[in-house]
Write an enzyme that holds these catalytic residues in place. Structure first.
Site, PDB file in Angstrom:
ATOM      1  N   GLU A 277      52.722 111.896 -45.145  1.00  0.00           N
ATOM      2  CA  GLU A 277      52.803 111.143 -44.447  1.00  0.00           C
ATOM      3  C   GLU A 277      50.932 110.968 -44.400  1.00  0.00           C
ATOM      4  O   GLU A 277      50.541 109.170 -44.252  1.00  0.00           O
ATOM      5  CB  GLU A 277      53.356 110.272 -43.745  1.00  0.00           C
ATOM      6  CG  GLU A 277      55.011 110.995 -44.432  1.00  0.00           C
ATOM      7  CD  GLU A 277      55.170 109.788 -45.835  1.00  0.00           C
ATOM      8  OE1 GLU A 277      54.740 108.419 -45.957  1.00  0.00           O
ATOM      9  OE2 GLU A 277      56.180 110.211 -46.100  1.00  0.00           O
ATOM     10  N   TRP A 280      48.864 109.285 -46.979  1.00  0.00           N
ATOM     11  CA  TRP A 280      49.411 108.631 -47.274  1.00  0.00           C
ATOM     12  C   TRP A 280      47.655 106.792 -46.918  1.00  0.00           C
ATOM     13  O   TRP A 280      47.840 106.587 -46.914  1.00  0.00           O
ATOM     14  CB  TRP A 280      50.327 107.673 -47.315  1.00  0.00           C
ATOM     15  CG  TRP A 280      51.501 107.996 -48.292  1.00  0.00           C
ATOM     16  CD1 TRP A 280      52.155 108.933 -48.738  1.00  0.00           C
ATOM     17  CD2 TRP A 280      51.086 106.978 -49.519  1.00  0.00           C
ATOM     18  NE1 TRP A 280      52.743 108.383 -49.686  1.00  0.00           N
ATOM     19  CE2 TRP A 280      52.417 108.016 -50.302  1.00  0.00           C
ATOM     20  CE3 TRP A 280      50.705 105.996 -50.142  1.00  0.00           C
ATOM     21  CZ2 TRP A 280      53.360 106.929 -51.705  1.00  0.00           C
ATOM     22  CZ3 TRP A 280      51.021 105.251 -51.255  1.00  0.00           C
ATOM     23  CH2 TRP A 280      52.431 106.345 -52.117  1.00  0.00           C
ATOM     24  N   TRP A 308      54.702  82.852 -56.643  1.00  0.00           N
ATOM     25  CA  TRP A 308      56.002  82.693 -55.661  1.00  0.00           C
ATOM     26  C   TRP A 308      56.915  81.645 -55.084  1.00  0.00           C
ATOM     27  O   TRP A 308      56.035  80.877 -55.577  1.00  0.00           O
ATOM     28  CB  TRP A 308      55.734  83.874 -54.275  1.00  0.00           C
ATOM     29  CG  TRP A 308      54.984  85.232 -55.006  1.00  0.00           C
ATOM     30  CD1 TRP A 308      53.622  84.722 -54.897  1.00  0.00           C
ATOM     31  CD2 TRP A 308      55.342  86.374 -54.698  1.00  0.00           C
ATOM     32  NE1 TRP A 308      53.712  86.692 -55.089  1.00  0.00           N
ATOM     33  CE2 TRP A 308      54.601  87.064 -55.374  1.00  0.00           C
ATOM     34  CE3 TRP A 308      57.087  86.104 -55.042  1.00  0.00           C
ATOM     35  CZ2 TRP A 308      55.068  88.388 -55.350  1.00  0.00           C
ATOM     36  CZ3 TRP A 308      57.181  88.012 -55.504  1.00  0.00           C
ATOM     37  CH2 TRP A 308      56.480  88.913 -55.756  1.00  0.00           C
ATOM     38  N   ASN A 346      59.979 103.436 -41.373  1.00  0.00           N
ATOM     39  CA  ASN A 346      59.387 102.763 -41.725  1.00  0.00           C
ATOM     40  C   ASN A 346      60.573 102.318 -43.339  1.00  0.00           C
ATOM     41  O   ASN A 346      60.483 101.390 -44.256  1.00  0.00           O
ATOM     42  CB  ASN A 346      58.198 104.175 -42.775  1.00  0.00           C
ATOM     43  CG  ASN A 346      58.080 103.694 -44.181  1.00  0.00           C
ATOM     44  OD1 ASN A 346      56.869 102.815 -44.463  1.00  0.00           O
ATOM     45  ND2 ASN A 346      59.067 104.760 -44.875  1.00  0.00           N
ATOM     46  N   TRP A 364      53.939  87.425 -51.025  1.00  0.00           N
ATOM     47  CA  TRP A 364      54.950  88.759 -49.887  1.00  0.00           C
ATOM     48  C   TRP A 364      53.234  89.145 -48.659  1.00  0.00           C
ATOM     49  O   TRP A 364      53.238  89.087 -47.669  1.00  0.00           O
ATOM     50  CB  TRP A 364      54.105  90.215 -50.869  1.00  0.00           C
ATOM     51  CG  TRP A 364      52.340  90.044 -51.357  1.00  0.00           C
ATOM     52  CD1 TRP A 364      52.708  89.814 -53.028  1.00  0.00           C
ATOM     53  CD2 TRP A 364      51.035  90.238 -51.068  1.00  0.00           C
ATOM     54  NE1 TRP A 364      51.041  89.550 -53.078  1.00  0.00           N
ATOM     55  CE2 TRP A 364      50.562  90.400 -52.303  1.00  0.00           C
ATOM     56  CE3 TRP A 364      50.751  91.025 -49.808  1.00  0.00           C
ATOM     57  CZ2 TRP A 364      49.092  90.649 -51.855  1.00  0.00           C
ATOM     58  CZ3 TRP A 364      49.473  91.145 -50.146  1.00  0.00           C
ATOM     59  CH2 TRP A 364      47.974  90.998 -50.867  1.00  0.00           C
ATOM     60  N   TRP A 387      52.605  95.961 -48.290  1.00  0.00           N
ATOM     61  CA  TRP A 387      53.583  95.543 -49.212  1.00  0.00           C
ATOM     62  C   TRP A 387      53.315  95.379 -50.478  1.00  0.00           C
ATOM     63  O   TRP A 387      53.815  94.755 -51.254  1.00  0.00           O
ATOM     64  CB  TRP A 387      52.860  93.968 -47.822  1.00  0.00           C
ATOM     65  CG  TRP A 387      53.029  93.392 -46.706  1.00  0.00           C
ATOM     66  CD1 TRP A 387      53.501  94.070 -45.101  1.00  0.00           C
ATOM     67  CD2 TRP A 387      54.828  93.052 -47.003  1.00  0.00           C
ATOM     68  NE1 TRP A 387      54.275  93.880 -44.675  1.00  0.00           N
ATOM     69  CE2 TRP A 387      54.965  92.346 -45.956  1.00  0.00           C
ATOM     70  CE3 TRP A 387      55.398  92.309 -47.948  1.00  0.00           C
ATOM     71  CZ2 TRP A 387      55.722  92.198 -44.905  1.00  0.00           C
ATOM     72  CZ3 TRP A 387      56.672  91.559 -47.074  1.00  0.00           C
ATOM     73  CH2 TRP A 387      57.628  91.326 -46.313  1.00  0.00           C
TER      74      TRP A 387
HETATM   75  C1  LIG Z   1      55.101  96.810 -45.961  1.00  0.00           C
HETATM   76  C2  LIG Z   1      55.168  97.683 -45.316  1.00  0.00           C
HETATM   77  C3  LIG Z   1      53.932  97.829 -43.937  1.00  0.00           C
HETATM   78  C4  LIG Z   1      53.708  98.905 -43.569  1.00  0.00           C
HETATM   79  N1  LIG Z   1      52.595  98.388 -42.552  1.00  0.00           N
HETATM   80  C5  LIG Z   1      52.387  99.405 -41.713  1.00  0.00           C
HETATM   81  C6  LIG Z   1      50.759  98.780 -40.868  1.00  0.00           C
HETATM   82  O1  LIG Z   1      50.346  98.107 -40.468  1.00  0.00           O
HETATM   83  N2  LIG Z   1      50.245 100.143 -40.051  1.00  0.00           N
HETATM   84  C7  LIG Z   1      50.812 101.758 -40.090  1.00  0.00           C
HETATM   85  O2  LIG Z   1      49.930 101.996 -39.589  1.00  0.00           O
HETATM   86  N3  LIG Z   1      51.665 101.896 -40.918  1.00  0.00           N
HETATM   87  C8  LIG Z   1      52.245 100.629 -41.723  1.00  0.00           C
HETATM   88  N4  LIG Z   1      52.708 100.943 -42.815  1.00  0.00           N
HETATM   89  C9  LIG Z   1      53.811 102.714 -42.642  1.00  0.00           C
HETATM   90  C10 LIG Z   1      54.662 103.732 -42.108  1.00  0.00           C
HETATM   91  O3  LIG Z   1      55.648 102.377 -42.116  1.00  0.00           O
HETATM   92  C11 LIG Z   1      54.436 103.120 -41.154  1.00  0.00           C
HETATM   93  O4  LIG Z   1      53.148 104.122 -40.930  1.00  0.00           O
HETATM   94  C12 LIG Z   1      54.859 104.104 -39.754  1.00  0.00           C
HETATM   95  O5  LIG Z   1      56.597 103.713 -39.964  1.00  0.00           O
HETATM   96  C13 LIG Z   1      55.176 104.642 -38.838  1.00  0.00           C
HETATM   97  O6  LIG Z   1      55.698 104.885 -37.946  1.00  0.00           O
HETATM   98  P1  LIG Z   1      55.773 106.862 -37.242  1.00  0.00           P
HETATM   99  O7  LIG Z   1      54.234 107.020 -36.776  1.00  0.00           O
HETATM  100  O8  LIG Z   1      57.083 107.245 -36.145  1.00  0.00           O
HETATM  101  O9  LIG Z   1      55.621 107.713 -38.590  1.00  0.00           O
HETATM  102  P2  LIG Z   1      55.607 109.041 -39.108  1.00  0.00           P
HETATM  103  O10 LIG Z   1      56.940 109.252 -40.265  1.00  0.00           O
HETATM  104  O11 LIG Z   1      55.304 110.189 -38.051  1.00  0.00           O
HETATM  105  O12 LIG Z   1      54.552 109.738 -40.258  1.00  0.00           O
HETATM  106  C14 LIG Z   1      53.382 109.990 -39.600  1.00  0.00           C
HETATM  107  C15 LIG Z   1      52.127 108.851 -39.503  1.00  0.00           C
HETATM  108  O13 LIG Z   1      51.525 109.060 -41.638  1.00  0.00           O
HETATM  109  C16 LIG Z   1      51.347 107.716 -41.215  1.00  0.00           C
HETATM  110  N5  LIG Z   1      51.868 107.063 -42.074  1.00  0.00           N
HETATM  111  C17 LIG Z   1      53.647 107.261 -42.943  1.00  0.00           C
HETATM  112  N6  LIG Z   1      53.583 106.226 -43.826  1.00  0.00           N
HETATM  113  C18 LIG Z   1      52.708 105.784 -44.026  1.00  0.00           C
HETATM  114  C19 LIG Z   1      53.135 105.236 -45.300  1.00  0.00           C
HETATM  115  N7  LIG Z   1      53.418 104.336 -45.746  1.00  0.00           N
HETATM  116  N8  LIG Z   1      51.788 104.188 -45.711  1.00  0.00           N
HETATM  117  C20 LIG Z   1      49.884 104.987 -44.929  1.00  0.00           C
HETATM  118  N9  LIG Z   1      50.039 105.844 -43.748  1.00  0.00           N
HETATM  119  C21 LIG Z   1      51.852 106.030 -43.548  1.00  0.00           C
HETATM  120  C22 LIG Z   1      51.098 106.400 -40.138  1.00  0.00           C
HETATM  121  O14 LIG Z   1      49.970 107.051 -39.790  1.00  0.00           O
HETATM  122  C23 LIG Z   1      52.043 107.357 -39.209  1.00  0.00           C
HETATM  123  O15 LIG Z   1      52.150 106.747 -37.888  1.00  0.00           O
HETATM  124  C24 LIG Z   1      53.722  99.888 -43.966  1.00  0.00           C
HETATM  125  C25 LIG Z   1      54.522 100.373 -44.315  1.00  0.00           C
HETATM  126  C26 LIG Z   1      55.598  99.452 -45.134  1.00  0.00           C
HETATM  127  C27 LIG Z   1      56.157  99.857 -46.387  1.00  0.00           C
END
Ligand SMILES: Cc1cc2nc3c(=O)[nH]c(=O)nc-3n(C[C@H](O)[C@H](O)[C@H](O)COP(=O)(O)OP(=O)(O)OC[C@H]3O[C@@H](n4cnc5c(N)ncnc54)[C@H](O)[C@@H]3O)c2cc1C
Length: 495
Positions: A277, A280, A308, A346, A364, A387
């Site tokens: 993650e 990512w 859209w 997420n 979107w 998105w």
């Molecule tokens: C439509 C959509 C919009 C999103 N917008 C954002 C946003 O504005 N900012 C954001 O930080 N994340 C975003 N995410 C990714 C992800 O949803 C969040 O990072 C995550 O939910 C944050 O929770 P956590 O810190 O507990 O994550 P954890 O599951 O603990 O993951 C650890 C870290 O990994 C990174 N991470 C995790 N998943 C992703 C991912 N899919 N893409 C990129 N980085 C990721 C984040 O920095 C996160 O804090 C988005 C995902 C989607 C599907």
């Protein structure tokens, strides 16, 4: 012998440890000053009760305290960053400004302007990699291009880290702390009212201590992350995204810990999933840097042809989505979580984004902008990436003919309806079978549990199966565009 004086400009890196710009400035300067600018070019567009300002405000107090412990202090200014930095450089008589690179196109443009004006004033501007492990085009395909698919990027990223383990080394700020310019006065950071924002509690424990507290709790939960991360009712993820966004923790520290937990076995299977993650996050930062057009267009140009819905009905559907009254409980509960807390799990970001684009047919970009306003962890690269993934317009995106069913998602990931009940108390008395699709329950059985559709909770605003068919038709245009492109390519080949 270092003779120059420097200024470290903090932006999305609000910490006093393992900080590239701070370390470089301290180790190459005679005296180092530190500044944060509440940048009116960004702040003017935000609502006065923006939760993120509370987080920043509390994190600045933690940063100032951290710097003071090391012998320094934080100057805080309010105004256009461009002007404030140039003015401060002249006031302090510094000849170098150090900052960590912010890869968003508008930040890069701002920094280029700052660098120009500083150069005119005889001051150098240094930008350092700090926010990500590998930046810009450090990780490339064998052919030398930017990756557009995650798994090969991740493999190349891991290979590069294996070859360059020093990338994770911390910047030991405390070892060079003798170069801090000592504080001229006691700490006096501006209150939120003074910069025009409503005071209030930060949406989560802020600052370096807040980040470390969350991380320590998560380390214990990490082994189970691979399973738990998909269930929004569980506390299965780190919740560190806001801290990563504002740099109150260090990405190197997190990756190092995840790696150590993988190597020692203490991280179980969860540590490598969590590391993915974090990769990512690097991936989307790279995608944005290498493809800045994604800010307002589809990553894949063929998908710009998707039309859209943009009429009054689409506006009404969009409003219902924003306010969590679509009649699909998991979607609505998720939107309430976002509106009430500034966070959304997420799995639910994927479900709600898919619902807006593929069930409601709304662009979107409208959903992306709504998330940008509401999310505490809003980050242009990850939000845009998420998105475009959900809308199928992005790199390595969900294929457009794969459409999440909001009811089966609810049954799989909130089977007992615990998450839904938390945010939709009016449905609290429905059982684990009824709660995912209340319109399928007989009105009398619903009424016995205190729910009348249309009074206590909306009937669904769209029929998922009909919406699914419309979406397949909507995306058919992409097939046509791609066929034309293929023909043109074939033609080129024939020439
Ligand atoms: C439509 C959509 C919009 C999103 N917008 C954002 C946003 O504005 N900012 C954001 O930080 N994340 C975003 N995410 C990714 C992800 O949803 C969040 O990072 C995550 O939910 C944050 O929770 P956590 O810190 O507990 O994550 P954890 O599951 O603990 O993951 C650890 C870290 O990994 C990174 N991470 C995790 N998943 C992703 C991912 N899919 N893409 C990129 N980085 C990721 C984040 O920095 C996160 O804090 C988005 C995902 C989607 C599907």
């Amino acid at each position: 012998m270092n003779t120059s004086n420097s200024l470290v400009w903090f932006r999305r890196d609000l910490r006093a440890f393992d900080h590239a710009a701070l370390y470089q400035a301290l180790s190459t300067s005679r005296q180092v000053h530190c500044v944060f600018v509440y940048d009116t070019d960004i702040l003017d567009g935000l609502p006065r009760d923006d939760r993120r300002l509370r987080f920043i405000h509390a994190s600045l107090a933690s940063l100032d305290a951290g710097l003071r412990q090391l012998g320094g202090y934080l100057i805080v200014r309010h105004g256009s960053a461009l002007q404030e930095i140039v003015t401060l450089v002249k006031e302090l008589g510094v000849s170098e400004v150090h900052a960590n690179t912010d890869y968003e196109p508008s930040a890069l443009a701002r920094d280029a302007q700052v660098a120009l004006q500083l150069a005119a004033a005889g001051c150098a501007f240094h930008s350092h990699k700090d926010q990500v492990i590998f930046e810009k085009n450090e990780v490339l395909t064998l052919a030398g291009g930017a990756f557009s698919v995650f798994t090969p990027y991740k493999n190349a990223w891991l290979k590069r880290l294996g070859a360059r383990p020093d990338t994770l080394a911390a910047y030991p700020v405390d070892a060079v702390a003798h170069a801090f310019a000592p504080p001229a006065s006691a700490s006096a950071l501006p209150a939120l009212e003074e910069i025009g924002f409503t005071p209030g509690e930060a949406p989560l424990a802020a600052g370096m201590e807040g980040a470390e507290e969350l991380f320590e709790a998560f380390v214990d939960a990490m082994p189970d992350y691979g399973r738990a991360r998909d269930f929004p009712a569980e506390d299965g993820t780190s919740r560190l995204s806001t801290h990563l966004r504002f740099g109150t923790t260090s990405i190197r520290h997190l990756v190092r810990t995840a790696q150590q937990m993988m190597q020692s076995g203490a991280g179980g299977s969860g540590a490598s999933v969590w590391l993915s993650e974090l990769i990512w996050r690097d991936f989307y930062a790279m995608v944005l840097f290498c493809n800045p057009h994604v800010v307002d267009r589809a990553f894949k140009p063929a998908f710009d042809a998707v039309a859209w819905d943009a009429d009054a009905e689409a506006d009404a559907l969009f409003a219902a989505w924003c306010e969590g009254r679509t009649g699909y409980p998991l979607v609505d509960a998720a939107m309430h979580q976002l509106n009430q807390t500034g966070f959304m799990h997420n799995r639910l970001r994927m479900v709600t984004a898919s619902f807006l684009t593929k069930d409601l047919g709304v662009d979107w970009k409208r959903g992306e902008r709504y998330f940008a306003r509401q999310l505490n962890d809003y980050d242009l690269a990850s939000n845009n990436g998420g998105w475009q993934w959900a809308a199928s317009t992005g790199c390595d995106a969900q294929p457009w003919f794969r459409i999440f069913n909001p009811v089966t998602q609810s049954q799989r990931f909130d089977a007992r309806g615990e998450f839904i009940r938390r945010y939709l108390p009016q449905l609290a008395r429905l059982d684990g079978k009824q709660i995912h699709a209340p319109w399928l329950v007989k009105p009398q059985a619903l009424a016995e549990r205190g729910v009348v559709l249309g009074r206590d909770y909306p009937a669904p605003i769209v029929d998922h199966d009909a919406a699914r068919r419309r979406t397949l038709e909507r995306f058919a245009v992409v097939k046509k565009v791609l066929a034309v492109v293929d023909d043109a390519d074939a033609g080129d080949g024939d020439d």
